[in-house]
Design a protein around this motif. Structure first.
Motif, PDB file in Angstrom:
ATOM      1  N   SER A  93     -36.613  23.666 -39.345  1.00  0.00           N
ATOM      2  CA  SER A  93     -36.934  23.381 -40.748  1.00  0.00           C
ATOM      3  C   SER A  93     -38.402  23.615 -41.068  1.00  0.00           C
ATOM      4  O   SER A  93     -38.759  23.908 -42.213  1.00  0.00           O
ATOM      5  CB  SER A  93     -36.585  21.926 -41.067  1.00  0.00           C
ATOM      6  OG  SER A  93     -37.394  21.052 -40.299  1.00  0.00           O
ATOM      7  N   GLY A  94     -39.260  23.444 -40.070  1.00  0.00           N
ATOM      8  CA  GLY A  94     -40.695  23.487 -40.324  1.00  0.00           C
ATOM      9  C   GLY A  94     -41.190  22.247 -41.055  1.00  0.00           C
ATOM     10  O   GLY A  94     -42.327  22.200 -41.516  1.00  0.00           O
ATOM     11  N   GLU A  95     -40.327  21.232 -41.149  1.00  0.00           N
ATOM     12  CA  GLU A  95     -40.681  20.026 -41.912  1.00  0.00           C
ATOM     13  C   GLU A  95     -40.692  18.760 -41.057  1.00  0.00           C
ATOM     14  O   GLU A  95     -40.983  17.686 -41.580  1.00  0.00           O
ATOM     15  CB  GLU A  95     -39.704  19.824 -43.079  1.00  0.00           C
ATOM     16  CG  GLU A  95     -39.664  20.962 -44.092  1.00  0.00           C
ATOM     17  CD  GLU A  95     -40.996  21.187 -44.809  1.00  0.00           C
ATOM     18  OE1 GLU A  95     -41.835  20.251 -44.846  1.00  0.00           O
ATOM     19  OE2 GLU A  95     -41.201  22.313 -45.313  1.00  0.00           O
ATOM     20  N   LEU A 100     -45.162  18.103 -36.990  1.00  0.00           N
ATOM     21  CA  LEU A 100     -46.349  18.381 -37.805  1.00  0.00           C
ATOM     22  C   LEU A 100     -47.538  17.535 -37.333  1.00  0.00           C
ATOM     23  O   LEU A 100     -48.656  18.035 -37.182  1.00  0.00           O
ATOM     24  CB  LEU A 100     -46.017  18.091 -39.278  1.00  0.00           C
ATOM     25  CG  LEU A 100     -47.033  18.514 -40.331  1.00  0.00           C
ATOM     26  CD1 LEU A 100     -47.275  20.021 -40.304  1.00  0.00           C
ATOM     27  CD2 LEU A 100     -46.552  18.096 -41.725  1.00  0.00           C
ATOM     28  N   LYS A 101     -47.281  16.260 -37.078  1.00  0.00           N
ATOM     29  CA  LYS A 101     -48.333  15.357 -36.581  1.00  0.00           C
ATOM     30  C   LYS A 101     -48.901  15.861 -35.247  1.00  0.00           C
ATOM     31  O   LYS A 101     -50.116  15.835 -35.022  1.00  0.00           O
ATOM     32  CB  LYS A 101     -47.761  13.942 -36.381  1.00  0.00           C
ATOM     33  CG  LYS A 101     -47.757  13.083 -37.628  1.00  0.00           C
ATOM     34  CD  LYS A 101     -49.093  12.369 -37.783  1.00  0.00           C
ATOM     35  CE  LYS A 101     -49.277  11.741 -39.155  1.00  0.00           C
ATOM     36  NZ  LYS A 101     -48.409  10.585 -39.357  1.00  0.00           N
ATOM     37  N   VAL A 117     -40.919  28.815 -36.547  1.00  0.00           N
ATOM     38  CA  VAL A 117     -40.059  28.152 -37.536  1.00  0.00           C
ATOM     39  C   VAL A 117     -39.003  29.115 -38.072  1.00  0.00           C
ATOM     40  O   VAL A 117     -39.151  30.337 -38.003  1.00  0.00           O
ATOM     41  CB  VAL A 117     -40.892  27.583 -38.713  1.00  0.00           C
ATOM     42  CG1 VAL A 117     -41.910  26.572 -38.228  1.00  0.00           C
ATOM     43  CG2 VAL A 117     -41.574  28.695 -39.492  1.00  0.00           C
ATOM     44  N   ASN A 118     -37.958  28.534 -38.627  1.00  0.00           N
ATOM     45  CA  ASN A 118     -36.899  29.361 -39.217  1.00  0.00           C
ATOM     46  C   ASN A 118     -37.023  29.429 -40.736  1.00  0.00           C
ATOM     47  O   ASN A 118     -36.590  30.388 -41.348  1.00  0.00           O
ATOM     48  CB  ASN A 118     -35.523  28.804 -38.813  1.00  0.00           C
ATOM     49  CG  ASN A 118     -34.412  29.791 -39.057  1.00  0.00           C
ATOM     50  OD1 ASN A 118     -34.551  30.973 -38.710  1.00  0.00           O
ATOM     51  ND2 ASN A 118     -33.338  29.345 -39.667  1.00  0.00           N
ATOM     52  N   SER A 122     -42.821  26.781 -44.898  1.00  0.00           N
ATOM     53  CA  SER A 122     -42.610  25.348 -44.659  1.00  0.00           C
ATOM     54  C   SER A 122     -43.945  24.655 -44.405  1.00  0.00           C
ATOM     55  O   SER A 122     -44.986  25.310 -44.284  1.00  0.00           O
ATOM     56  CB  SER A 122     -41.708  25.177 -43.440  1.00  0.00           C
ATOM     57  OG  SER A 122     -42.332  25.766 -42.319  1.00  0.00           O
ATOM     58  N   SER A 123     -43.912  23.337 -44.296  1.00  0.00           N
ATOM     59  CA  SER A 123     -45.141  22.570 -44.038  1.00  0.00           C
ATOM     60  C   SER A 123     -45.789  22.995 -42.726  1.00  0.00           C
ATOM     61  O   SER A 123     -47.015  23.098 -42.634  1.00  0.00           O
ATOM     62  CB  SER A 123     -44.820  21.075 -43.977  1.00  0.00           C
ATOM     63  OG  SER A 123     -44.193  20.681 -45.162  1.00  0.00           O
TER      64      SER A 123
END
Ligand code: F6R
Length: 350
Positions: A93-95, A100-101, A117-118, A122-123
């Protein structure tokens, strides 16, 4: 839409050979920071973590890199000591908040970050220094299938970019050309997987065993089984059997064993005998070469996929097999396949 398929998950499993066909032999651009890095950290959650785990084997075996594997949801809370190097974060998701952290933590500590990422834009794409797209196409089913395969393929291609041995590289490339057809052949034998699922559906728990690269694949198979059919799947390294899990084995606990013909085959076969001796019901997943050696072993069933040209490609065939077994087990139980209870496609909270 999902077209003729009864679930997005089924459609997405069937898309996997095409992903390998389209992306398998395409060259992948990687940043010079990654080419030069001796130490690589791989990070992710859930299925992405298991794909990263497979990537660790590739990067170690093919590219001679020092590889650290980290579960994103544990990583940054530890305040770990970090030296310079490159981090590859794997996320469909990249989310995923924890991933992310972890990337932010690595950047604060001077690491160069790559997001695999797919979902573009994304974030995680926006956070990292460099983005690698897995190009599996949108994945709608909550349980990851084609994204896992695409992640593993990208990690293999990165390793091939970094490897020195061109003869071995050519051998893998040749195998990648053959792989889509071999994956297709698994779908031709889907009725056997439906029969296996019929056996598994009444069990209270299912054990998954593997060695080497088949270990993270076994863990992924156990996760697929748990989230789709709500039957607890537990994955173990086959070599750990005697260190505890053997106590779980009885006539009612099915044991799914990944036994590809690779350097671990004989060791895995002795584990199969150990389980059989305790009346465990063993379902073996192997290739043609492995099946030949298993004739006469008292297992419940053997599912055979075509032998790949080289060991690196077994996971693509075995994970597809495990995905289908989990799918049909959930189908027999009447579970909500595309949206398992309590789960969401992107986990944006820690
Ligand atoms: C399992 C599954 C999850 C995800 C995990 C990470 O089938 O889909 O375990 O793999 O939540 O998600 P991403 O890859 O979006 O970071």
């Amino acid at each position: 839409g999902r077209g003729e398929f009864s679930h997005y998950m089924l459609k997405e499993m069937y898309e996997q050979p095409d992903i390998v066909l389209k992306e398998g032999t395409q060259t992948l651009d990687i940043p010079k920071e990654l080419s030069k890095a001796l130490h690589i950290t791989l990070i992710g959650c859930g299925s992405a973590f298991y794909a990263a785990w497979g990537g660790k084997y590739y990067l170690e075996q093919l590219a001679n890199r020092i590889v650290t594997l980290e579960l994103a949801s544990e990583f940054h809370y530890r305040n770990p000591v970090v030296q310079d190097g490159v981090t590859i974060a794997v996320s469909q998701s990249g989310e995923t908040a924890d991933t992310l952290k972890a990337i932010q933590y690595m950047e604060q500590h001077g690491q160069y970050t790559v997001g695999m990422v797919n979902v573009p834009h994304s974030s995680i794409s926006r956070q990292v220094h460099y983005e690698i797209l897995t190009k599996a196409g949108p994945e709608i089913g909550v349980a990851s299938t084609k994204a896992f395969t695409a992640q593993l393929l990208c990690l293999l291609k990165i390793s091939m970019n970094l490897m020195q041995d061109s003869v071995r590289k050519q051998k893998i490339l040749k195998g990648l050309k053959q792989l889509p057809l071999d994956m297709q052949k698994i779908f031709f034998k889907v009725s056997q997987l439906q029969d296996i699922a019929q056996h598994l559906v009444h069990s209270k728990g299912i054990i998954f065993l593997g060695r080497g690269m088949s270990y993270p694949v076994a863990l992924e198979g156990a996760l697929k089984m748990s989230e789709l059919s709500y039957i607890p799947g537990q994955g173990f390294a086959a070599g750990e059997l005697k260190h505890g899990p053997l106590a779980l084995v009885d006539a009612c606990t099915p044991v799914v064993v990944l036994a590809p013909m690779d350097q671990f085959f004989e060791k895995t076969v002795s584990n199969i005998y150990e389980v059989c001796a305790r009346e465990g019901k063993v379902f073996v997943i192997t290739d043609n070469a492995g099946a030949e050696q298993l004739a006469g072993v008292p297992v419940q069933d053997i599912f055979v996929y075509p032998s790949p040209t080289t060991w690196e490609l077994h996971p693509f065939l075995s994970v597809l097999t495990l995905q289908l077994i989990a799918y049909y087990t959930a189908l027999h139980k009447g579970c909500s396949i595309d949206q398992p209870r309590n789960l969401a496609k992107a986990v944006t909270v820690e």
